[in-house]
Design an enzyme around this catalytic site. Structure first.
Site, PDB file in Angstrom:
ATOM      1  CB  CYS A  52      -0.899  -0.012   1.236  1.00 29.71           C
ATOM      2  SG  CYS A  52      -1.727   1.565   1.522  1.00 29.71           S
ATOM      3  CB  CYS A  55       0.878   1.248   4.797  1.00 29.61           C
ATOM      4  SG  CYS A  55      -0.672   0.342   4.999  1.00 29.61           S
ATOM      5  CG  HIS A 166      -4.199   3.439   4.040  1.00 30.71           C
ATOM      6  ND1 HIS A 166      -3.281   2.616   4.639  1.00 30.71           N
ATOM      7  CD2 HIS A 166      -4.317   4.518   4.842  1.00 30.71           C
ATOM      8  CE1 HIS A 166      -2.852   3.186   5.751  1.00 30.71           C
ATOM      9  NE2 HIS A 166      -3.470   4.342   5.899  1.00 30.71           N
ATOM     10  CG  HIS A 168      -6.951   7.924   0.892  1.00 35.62           C
ATOM     11  ND1 HIS A 168      -7.360   6.634   0.633  1.00 35.62           N
ATOM     12  CD2 HIS A 168      -7.036   8.579  -0.288  1.00 35.62           C
ATOM     13  CE1 HIS A 168      -7.664   6.513  -0.644  1.00 35.62           C
ATOM     14  NE2 HIS A 168      -7.489   7.682  -1.242  1.00 35.62           N
ATOM     15  CD  GLN A 170      -7.667  12.520  -3.889  1.00 36.29           C
ATOM     16  OE1 GLN A 170      -7.045  13.332  -4.585  1.00 36.29           O
ATOM     17  NE2 GLN A 170      -8.273  11.475  -4.402  1.00 36.29           N
TER      18      GLN A 170
HETATM   19  P1  H2U Z   1      -8.315   8.175  -4.469  1.00 37.90           P
HETATM   20  O1  H2U Z   1      -8.678   8.941  -3.222  1.00 37.90           O
HETATM   21  O2  H2U Z   1      -9.318   8.364  -5.565  1.00 37.90           O
HETATM   22  O3  H2U Z   1      -8.006   6.747  -4.183  1.00 37.90           O
HETATM   23  O4  H2U Z   1      -6.937   8.803  -4.994  1.00 37.90           O
HETATM   24  C1  H2U Z   1      -5.745   8.661  -4.261  1.00 37.90           C
HETATM   25  C2  H2U Z   1      -4.788   9.778  -4.615  1.00 37.90           C
HETATM   26  O5  H2U Z   1      -3.484   9.427  -4.204  1.00 37.90           O
HETATM   27  C3  H2U Z   1      -4.726  10.072  -6.100  1.00 37.90           C
HETATM   28  O6  H2U Z   1      -5.093  11.409  -6.319  1.00 37.90           O
HETATM   29  C4  H2U Z   1      -2.549   9.916  -5.113  1.00 37.90           C
HETATM   30  C5  H2U Z   1      -3.252   9.821  -6.461  1.00 37.90           C
HETATM   31  O7  H2U Z   1      -2.772  10.823  -7.320  1.00 37.90           O
HETATM   32  N1  H2U Z   1      -1.339   9.125  -5.029  1.00 37.90           N
HETATM   33  C6  H2U Z   1      -0.141   9.712  -4.645  1.00 37.90           C
HETATM   34  O8  H2U Z   1      -0.104  10.919  -4.435  1.00 37.90           O
HETATM   35  N2  H2U Z   1       0.991   8.948  -4.501  1.00 37.90           N
HETATM   36  C7  H2U Z   1       1.056   7.625  -4.777  1.00 37.90           C
HETATM   37  O9  H2U Z   1       2.083   6.980  -4.591  1.00 37.90           O
HETATM   38  C8  H2U Z   1      -0.142   6.922  -5.334  1.00 37.90           C
HETATM   39  C9  H2U Z   1      -1.418   7.707  -5.342  1.00 37.90           C
HETATM   40 ZN    ZN Z   2      -2.311   1.119   3.689  1.00 38.43          ZN
END
Ligand code: H2U
Ligand code: ZN
Length: 348
Positions: A52, A55, A166, A168, A170
Protein backbone atom coordinates in the site's frame (compact mmCIF):
# COMPACT_ATOMS: atom_id res chain seq x y z
CA UNK A 1 -58.74 11.91 -8.90
CA UNK A 2 -57.02 11.69 -5.51
CA UNK A 3 -55.32 14.81 -4.08
CA UNK A 4 -51.57 15.21 -4.81
CA UNK A 5 -49.51 13.27 -2.36
CA UNK A 6 -45.69 13.14 -2.44
CA UNK A 7 -45.47 9.53 -1.29
CA UNK A 8 -47.57 8.21 -4.22
CA UNK A 9 -47.57 10.62 -7.14
CA UNK A 10 -44.75 11.51 -9.53
CA UNK A 11 -43.50 15.01 -8.85
CA UNK A 12 -40.45 17.17 -9.18
CA UNK A 13 -38.61 18.71 -6.25
CA UNK A 14 -36.62 21.92 -6.29
CA UNK A 15 -33.09 22.22 -4.92
CA UNK A 16 -32.79 25.82 -3.69
CA UNK A 17 -29.06 25.38 -3.08
CA UNK A 18 -28.23 24.65 -6.73
CA UNK A 19 -31.37 25.87 -8.57
CA UNK A 20 -31.93 22.38 -10.03
CA UNK A 21 -34.84 19.94 -10.10
CA UNK A 22 -35.09 16.21 -9.42
CA UNK A 23 -37.93 13.99 -10.68
CA UNK A 24 -39.34 11.76 -7.91
CA UNK A 25 -41.30 8.64 -8.94
CA UNK A 26 -42.33 6.98 -5.65
CA UNK A 27 -44.66 4.46 -7.33
CA UNK A 28 -41.64 2.92 -9.12
CA UNK A 29 -39.87 1.90 -5.91
CA UNK A 30 -42.09 -1.20 -6.01
CA UNK A 31 -40.90 -2.48 -9.43
CA UNK A 32 -38.97 -5.80 -9.68
CA UNK A 33 -35.22 -5.71 -10.26
CA UNK A 34 -33.74 -7.90 -13.03
CA UNK A 35 -30.67 -5.82 -13.83
CA UNK A 36 -27.07 -6.18 -12.71
CA UNK A 37 -26.23 -7.65 -9.32
CA UNK A 38 -22.62 -7.64 -8.30
CA UNK A 39 -21.38 -9.97 -5.60
CA UNK A 40 -20.20 -8.12 -2.49
CA UNK A 41 -16.43 -8.12 -2.02
CA UNK A 42 -15.18 -9.69 1.18
CA UNK A 43 -13.74 -6.85 3.23
CA UNK A 44 -11.09 -8.13 5.54
CA UNK A 45 -7.83 -6.28 5.24
CA UNK A 46 -4.61 -6.46 7.23
CA UNK A 47 -3.73 -3.47 9.45
CA UNK A 48 -0.54 -3.09 7.44
CA UNK A 49 -0.20 -3.84 3.72
CA UNK A 50 3.41 -3.83 2.45
CA UNK A 51 2.18 -2.98 -1.08
CA UNK A 52 0.00 0.00 0.00
CA UNK A 53 1.40 3.40 -0.96
CA UNK A 54 -0.34 5.07 2.02
CA UNK A 55 0.73 2.77 4.86
CA UNK A 56 3.43 4.13 7.25
CA UNK A 57 7.01 3.45 6.19
CA UNK A 58 6.06 2.48 2.61
CA UNK A 59 7.39 4.00 -0.61
CA UNK A 60 4.96 5.95 -2.79
CA UNK A 61 4.86 6.00 -6.62
CA UNK A 62 7.05 9.13 -6.52
CA UNK A 63 9.81 7.29 -4.66
CA UNK A 64 9.14 9.24 -1.47
CA UNK A 65 8.92 7.24 1.74
CA UNK A 66 6.01 7.79 4.18
CA UNK A 67 7.11 8.46 7.77
CA UNK A 68 6.09 6.07 10.55
CA UNK A 69 3.05 8.21 11.29
CA UNK A 70 0.80 7.24 14.20
CA UNK A 71 -2.32 9.36 13.65
CA UNK A 72 -2.96 11.37 10.45
CA UNK A 73 -0.51 12.13 7.64
CA UNK A 74 -0.77 14.81 4.93
CA UNK A 75 1.39 14.96 1.79
CA UNK A 76 1.36 16.78 -1.55
CA UNK A 77 -0.36 14.55 -4.11
CA UNK A 78 2.33 12.97 -6.31
CA UNK A 79 0.01 13.32 -9.33
CA UNK A 80 -1.66 16.71 -8.76
CA UNK A 81 -4.58 17.61 -10.99
CA UNK A 82 -3.81 21.27 -10.28
CA UNK A 83 -0.24 22.58 -10.11
CA UNK A 84 1.03 25.51 -8.01
CA UNK A 85 3.39 27.02 -10.59
CA UNK A 86 0.90 27.19 -13.49
CA UNK A 87 1.53 30.42 -15.43
CA UNK A 88 -1.38 32.82 -15.89
CA UNK A 89 -2.91 32.75 -19.35
CA UNK A 90 -6.01 32.62 -21.47
CA UNK A 91 -7.03 31.22 -24.86
CA UNK A 92 -9.92 32.74 -26.80
CA UNK A 93 -11.23 32.08 -30.28
CA UNK A 94 -14.29 33.98 -31.38
CA UNK A 95 -17.30 33.80 -29.08
CA UNK A 96 -17.10 30.09 -28.52
CA UNK A 97 -13.71 28.79 -27.50
CA UNK A 98 -12.40 29.86 -24.12
CA UNK A 99 -9.73 28.39 -21.83
CA UNK A 100 -8.11 29.82 -18.73
CA UNK A 101 -5.00 28.70 -16.85
CA UNK A 102 -5.93 27.34 -13.40
CA UNK A 103 -3.22 27.18 -10.70
CA UNK A 104 -3.82 25.11 -7.60
CA UNK A 105 -2.55 22.40 -5.29
CA UNK A 106 -3.63 18.87 -4.35
CA UNK A 107 -2.93 16.99 -1.13
CA UNK A 108 -3.71 13.54 0.24
CA UNK A 109 -4.75 13.05 3.89
CA UNK A 110 -4.24 9.64 5.47
CA UNK A 111 -6.93 9.36 8.15
CA UNK A 112 -5.18 6.61 10.13
CA UNK A 113 -2.02 4.49 9.98
CA UNK A 114 -4.28 1.39 10.18
CA UNK A 115 -4.87 0.07 6.66
CA UNK A 116 -7.86 -2.03 7.82
CA UNK A 117 -10.02 0.85 9.06
CA UNK A 118 -12.60 3.20 7.57
CA UNK A 119 -14.09 6.33 9.21
CA UNK A 120 -16.97 4.48 10.97
CA UNK A 121 -14.49 1.98 12.40
CA UNK A 122 -12.28 4.70 13.87
CA UNK A 123 -12.85 6.11 17.38
CA UNK A 124 -14.53 9.52 17.73
CA UNK A 125 -11.19 10.81 19.09
CA UNK A 126 -9.34 9.58 16.00
CA UNK A 127 -11.98 11.10 13.71
CA UNK A 128 -11.61 14.40 15.59
CA UNK A 129 -7.94 14.32 14.63
CA UNK A 130 -9.04 14.16 10.98
CA UNK A 131 -11.43 17.08 11.55
CA UNK A 132 -8.51 19.07 13.02
CA UNK A 133 -6.39 18.31 9.95
CA UNK A 134 -9.23 19.54 7.71
CA UNK A 135 -9.29 22.77 9.72
CA UNK A 136 -5.53 23.40 9.62
CA UNK A 137 -5.30 22.45 5.95
CA UNK A 138 -8.20 24.79 5.07
CA UNK A 139 -6.36 27.61 6.91
CA UNK A 140 -2.94 26.82 5.49
CA UNK A 141 -3.93 26.23 1.86
CA UNK A 142 -6.59 28.96 1.96
CA UNK A 143 -3.97 31.51 2.98
CA UNK A 144 -1.87 30.84 -0.11
CA UNK A 145 -2.24 33.96 -2.30
CA UNK A 146 -3.09 32.05 -5.49
CA UNK A 147 -5.78 29.88 -3.84
CA UNK A 148 -9.42 31.03 -3.98
CA UNK A 149 -11.20 27.81 -3.01
CA UNK A 150 -10.29 24.70 -0.98
CA UNK A 151 -12.26 21.53 -1.76
CA UNK A 152 -11.94 18.85 0.94
CA UNK A 153 -13.38 15.42 0.08
CA UNK A 154 -13.24 11.65 0.44
CA UNK A 155 -13.81 9.07 -2.25
CA UNK A 156 -14.61 5.78 -0.56
CA UNK A 157 -14.96 2.34 -2.13
CA UNK A 158 -13.78 0.73 -5.34
CA UNK A 159 -17.11 1.40 -7.09
CA UNK A 160 -16.54 5.12 -6.52
CA UNK A 161 -13.24 4.81 -8.37
CA UNK A 162 -11.19 4.99 -5.20
CA UNK A 163 -7.74 3.66 -5.99
CA UNK A 164 -6.79 2.45 -2.52
CA UNK A 165 -8.78 1.12 0.48
CA UNK A 166 -6.38 2.73 3.00
CA UNK A 167 -8.50 5.33 4.89
CA UNK A 168 -7.74 8.63 3.20
CA UNK A 169 -9.23 11.77 1.75
CA UNK A 170 -8.06 14.48 -0.57
CA UNK A 171 -7.86 18.23 -0.99
CA UNK A 172 -7.96 19.93 -4.35
CA UNK A 173 -7.57 23.69 -4.10
CA UNK A 174 -7.86 26.07 -7.02
CA UNK A 175 -7.53 29.74 -7.95
CA UNK A 176 -11.18 30.05 -9.00
CA UNK A 177 -14.30 28.82 -7.19
CA UNK A 178 -15.32 25.58 -8.97
CA UNK A 179 -18.72 25.17 -10.61
CA UNK A 180 -20.82 23.53 -7.86
CA UNK A 181 -19.67 25.69 -4.93
CA UNK A 182 -20.08 28.73 -7.22
CA UNK A 183 -23.66 27.68 -7.99
CA UNK A 184 -24.37 27.22 -4.27
CA UNK A 185 -22.77 30.57 -3.52
CA UNK A 186 -24.93 32.38 -6.09
CA UNK A 187 -28.08 30.73 -4.67
CA UNK A 188 -27.15 31.53 -1.04
CA UNK A 189 -26.41 35.15 -1.98
CA UNK A 190 -29.68 35.44 -3.91
CA UNK A 191 -31.66 34.00 -0.98
CA UNK A 192 -30.03 36.39 1.50
CA UNK A 193 -30.76 39.35 -0.77
CA UNK A 194 -34.39 38.28 -1.31
CA UNK A 195 -35.33 37.17 2.20
CA UNK A 196 -32.77 38.84 4.45
CA UNK A 197 -31.98 35.41 5.97
CA UNK A 198 -29.48 32.62 5.39
CA UNK A 199 -30.84 29.84 3.15
CA UNK A 200 -29.25 27.01 5.11
CA UNK A 201 -30.01 28.51 8.57
CA UNK A 202 -33.65 28.47 7.49
CA UNK A 203 -33.40 24.97 6.01
CA UNK A 204 -31.65 23.60 9.14
CA UNK A 205 -34.37 25.05 11.37
CA UNK A 206 -37.06 23.58 9.10
CA UNK A 207 -35.53 20.08 9.24
CA UNK A 208 -34.87 20.24 13.00
CA UNK A 209 -38.52 21.18 13.45
CA UNK A 210 -39.95 18.50 11.17
CA UNK A 211 -37.75 15.49 11.91
CA UNK A 212 -39.19 13.75 8.83
CA UNK A 213 -35.89 13.69 6.95
CA UNK A 214 -33.56 13.66 9.98
CA UNK A 215 -31.08 10.79 10.28
CA UNK A 216 -29.42 11.89 13.52
CA UNK A 217 -28.32 15.08 15.26
CA UNK A 218 -26.22 16.47 18.10
CA UNK A 219 -25.79 19.90 19.72
CA UNK A 220 -23.93 21.37 16.73
CA UNK A 221 -25.02 19.43 13.63
CA UNK A 222 -27.92 17.65 11.97
CA UNK A 223 -27.66 14.88 9.35
CA UNK A 224 -30.62 14.88 6.95
CA UNK A 225 -31.65 13.32 3.67
CA UNK A 226 -32.31 16.62 1.89
CA UNK A 227 -35.81 17.19 0.48
CA UNK A 228 -34.22 17.48 -2.98
CA UNK A 229 -31.87 14.44 -2.68
CA UNK A 230 -30.78 12.84 -5.97
CA UNK A 231 -28.72 9.85 -4.75
CA UNK A 232 -30.83 7.17 -2.97
CA UNK A 233 -29.27 7.66 0.47
CA UNK A 234 -27.82 11.12 -0.04
CA UNK A 235 -27.17 12.98 3.23
CA UNK A 236 -26.29 16.54 4.16
CA UNK A 237 -24.63 17.45 7.45
CA UNK A 238 -25.63 20.98 8.39
CA UNK A 239 -24.27 23.19 11.16
CA UNK A 240 -26.98 24.56 13.46
CA UNK A 241 -25.04 27.82 13.79
CA UNK A 242 -24.27 30.17 10.93
CA UNK A 243 -20.61 29.35 10.34
CA UNK A 244 -19.11 30.05 6.93
CA UNK A 245 -16.15 27.67 7.12
CA UNK A 246 -14.38 25.09 9.27
CA UNK A 247 -11.73 27.59 10.44
CA UNK A 248 -14.54 29.29 12.43
CA UNK A 249 -15.52 26.12 14.33
CA UNK A 250 -15.08 26.19 18.11
CA UNK A 251 -13.81 23.21 20.14
CA UNK A 252 -17.35 21.94 20.68
CA UNK A 253 -18.13 21.97 16.95
CA UNK A 254 -14.88 20.16 16.16
CA UNK A 255 -15.76 17.37 18.62
CA UNK A 256 -19.41 17.27 17.53
CA UNK A 257 -18.52 16.97 13.85
CA UNK A 258 -16.37 13.92 14.64
CA UNK A 259 -19.22 12.46 16.68
CA UNK A 260 -21.90 12.88 14.01
CA UNK A 261 -19.56 11.55 11.30
CA UNK A 262 -19.00 8.39 13.33
CA UNK A 263 -22.74 7.89 13.94
CA UNK A 264 -23.84 8.72 10.39
CA UNK A 265 -21.27 6.57 8.58
CA UNK A 266 -21.96 3.66 10.97
CA UNK A 267 -25.64 3.85 9.97
CA UNK A 268 -24.53 3.76 6.33
CA UNK A 269 -22.48 0.58 6.89
CA UNK A 270 -25.37 -1.05 8.73
CA UNK A 271 -27.88 -0.35 5.94
CA UNK A 272 -26.59 -3.20 3.75
CA UNK A 273 -24.00 -4.70 6.16
CA UNK A 274 -21.08 -3.55 4.03
CA UNK A 275 -18.45 -0.84 4.06
CA UNK A 276 -20.75 1.73 2.43
CA UNK A 277 -19.19 3.49 -0.57
CA UNK A 278 -19.65 7.20 -1.16
CA UNK A 279 -18.14 10.45 -2.25
CA UNK A 280 -18.35 13.02 0.52
CA UNK A 281 -17.01 16.49 1.01
CA UNK A 282 -17.58 19.87 2.55
CA UNK A 283 -18.69 23.13 1.00
CA UNK A 284 -17.70 26.37 2.62
CA UNK A 285 -16.74 29.95 1.86
CA UNK A 286 -14.02 30.66 -0.71
CA UNK A 287 -10.58 31.75 0.49
CA UNK A 288 -10.42 34.67 -1.93
CA UNK A 289 -10.14 37.30 0.81
CA UNK A 290 -13.69 38.61 0.20
CA UNK A 291 -16.50 38.68 2.75
CA UNK A 292 -19.04 35.88 2.28
CA UNK A 293 -21.95 36.61 4.64
CA UNK A 294 -24.29 34.22 2.79
CA UNK A 295 -22.11 31.08 3.09
CA UNK A 296 -23.23 28.35 5.50
CA UNK A 297 -20.77 25.45 6.02
CA UNK A 298 -22.14 21.98 5.21
CA UNK A 299 -21.17 18.51 4.00
CA UNK A 300 -22.66 16.33 1.25
CA UNK A 301 -22.58 12.53 1.14
CA UNK A 302 -23.34 11.00 -2.27
CA UNK A 303 -23.52 7.18 -2.01
CA UNK A 304 -24.32 5.14 -5.15
CA UNK A 305 -26.00 2.10 -3.52
CA UNK A 306 -29.72 1.66 -4.15
CA UNK A 307 -31.38 -1.41 -2.68
CA UNK A 308 -28.56 -3.70 -1.56
CA UNK A 309 -24.79 -3.94 -1.66
CA UNK A 310 -25.12 -5.30 -5.22
CA UNK A 311 -27.54 -2.82 -6.80
CA UNK A 312 -26.23 0.63 -7.56
CA UNK A 313 -27.75 3.68 -9.12
CA UNK A 314 -26.42 4.90 -12.46
CA UNK A 315 -26.99 8.40 -13.77
CA UNK A 316 -28.07 7.35 -17.27
CA UNK A 317 -30.85 7.74 -19.82
CA UNK A 318 -33.31 10.45 -18.80
CA UNK A 319 -30.84 11.63 -16.16
CA UNK A 320 -28.09 12.39 -18.69
CA UNK A 321 -30.53 14.07 -21.05
CA UNK A 322 -33.24 15.68 -18.95
CA UNK A 323 -32.80 15.78 -15.16
CA UNK A 324 -31.96 13.42 -12.29
CA UNK A 325 -34.65 11.04 -11.09
CA UNK A 326 -35.22 8.87 -8.03
CA UNK A 327 -37.79 6.29 -6.95
CA UNK A 328 -37.25 6.23 -3.18
CA UNK A 329 -38.50 9.43 -1.55
CA UNK A 330 -36.15 11.40 0.71
CA UNK A 331 -38.55 10.71 3.59
CA UNK A 332 -38.40 6.91 3.07
CA UNK A 333 -34.59 6.99 2.75
CA UNK A 334 -34.35 8.96 6.02
CA UNK A 335 -36.67 6.49 7.73
CA UNK A 336 -34.45 3.59 6.59
CA UNK A 337 -31.31 5.31 7.90
CA UNK A 338 -33.04 6.26 11.15
CA UNK A 339 -33.92 2.60 11.72
CA UNK A 340 -30.21 1.58 11.67
CA UNK A 341 -28.14 1.01 14.76
CA UNK A 342 -25.21 3.28 15.64
CA UNK A 343 -23.15 0.20 16.53
CA UNK A 344 -21.47 -1.23 13.43
CA UNK A 345 -22.88 -4.62 12.29
CA UNK A 346 -19.63 -6.51 12.99
CA UNK A 347 -19.44 -5.11 16.55
CA UNK A 348 -23.04 -5.84 17.53
P1 H2U B 1 -8.32 8.18 -4.47
O1 H2U B 1 -8.68 8.94 -3.22
O2 H2U B 1 -9.32 8.36 -5.57
O3 H2U B 1 -8.01 6.75 -4.18
O4 H2U B 1 -6.94 8.80 -4.99
C1 H2U B 1 -5.74 8.66 -4.26
C2 H2U B 1 -4.79 9.78 -4.61
O5 H2U B 1 -3.48 9.43 -4.20
C3 H2U B 1 -4.73 10.07 -6.10
O6 H2U B 1 -5.09 11.41 -6.32
C4 H2U B 1 -2.55 9.92 -5.11
C5 H2U B 1 -3.25 9.82 -6.46
O7 H2U B 1 -2.77 10.82 -7.32
N1 H2U B 1 -1.34 9.12 -5.03
C6 H2U B 1 -0.14 9.71 -4.64
O8 H2U B 1 -0.10 10.92 -4.43
N2 H2U B 1 0.99 8.95 -4.50
C7 H2U B 1 1.06 7.63 -4.78
O9 H2U B 1 2.08 6.98 -4.59
C8 H2U B 1 -0.14 6.92 -5.33
C9 H2U B 1 -1.42 7.71 -5.34
ZN1 ZN C 1 -2.31 1.12 3.69
Amino acid sequence: MAAFNMSDHPHRRYNPLTDEWVLVSPHRAKRPWQGAREAPVAETRPSYDPTCYLCPGNTRASGEVNPDYTSTYVFDNDFMALLPDTPAGEFRQGNLLLAQAEPGICRVICFSPDHALTLPQMSVQAIEQVVKVWQTQYREIGSMPEIGYVQIFENKGAIMGCSNPHPHGQIWASATVPQLPAQEQAQQERYLAQHGKCLLCEYTALELGSGERTVCANDSFIAVVPFWAVWPFEVMILAHAHVASIDQFDARQMADLAEILKRMTTRYDNLFSVSFPYTMGMHQQPTDGRAHAAWHWHMHFYPPLLRSAEVRKFMVGYEMLANPQRDLTAETAAERLRAQSEVRFDQA
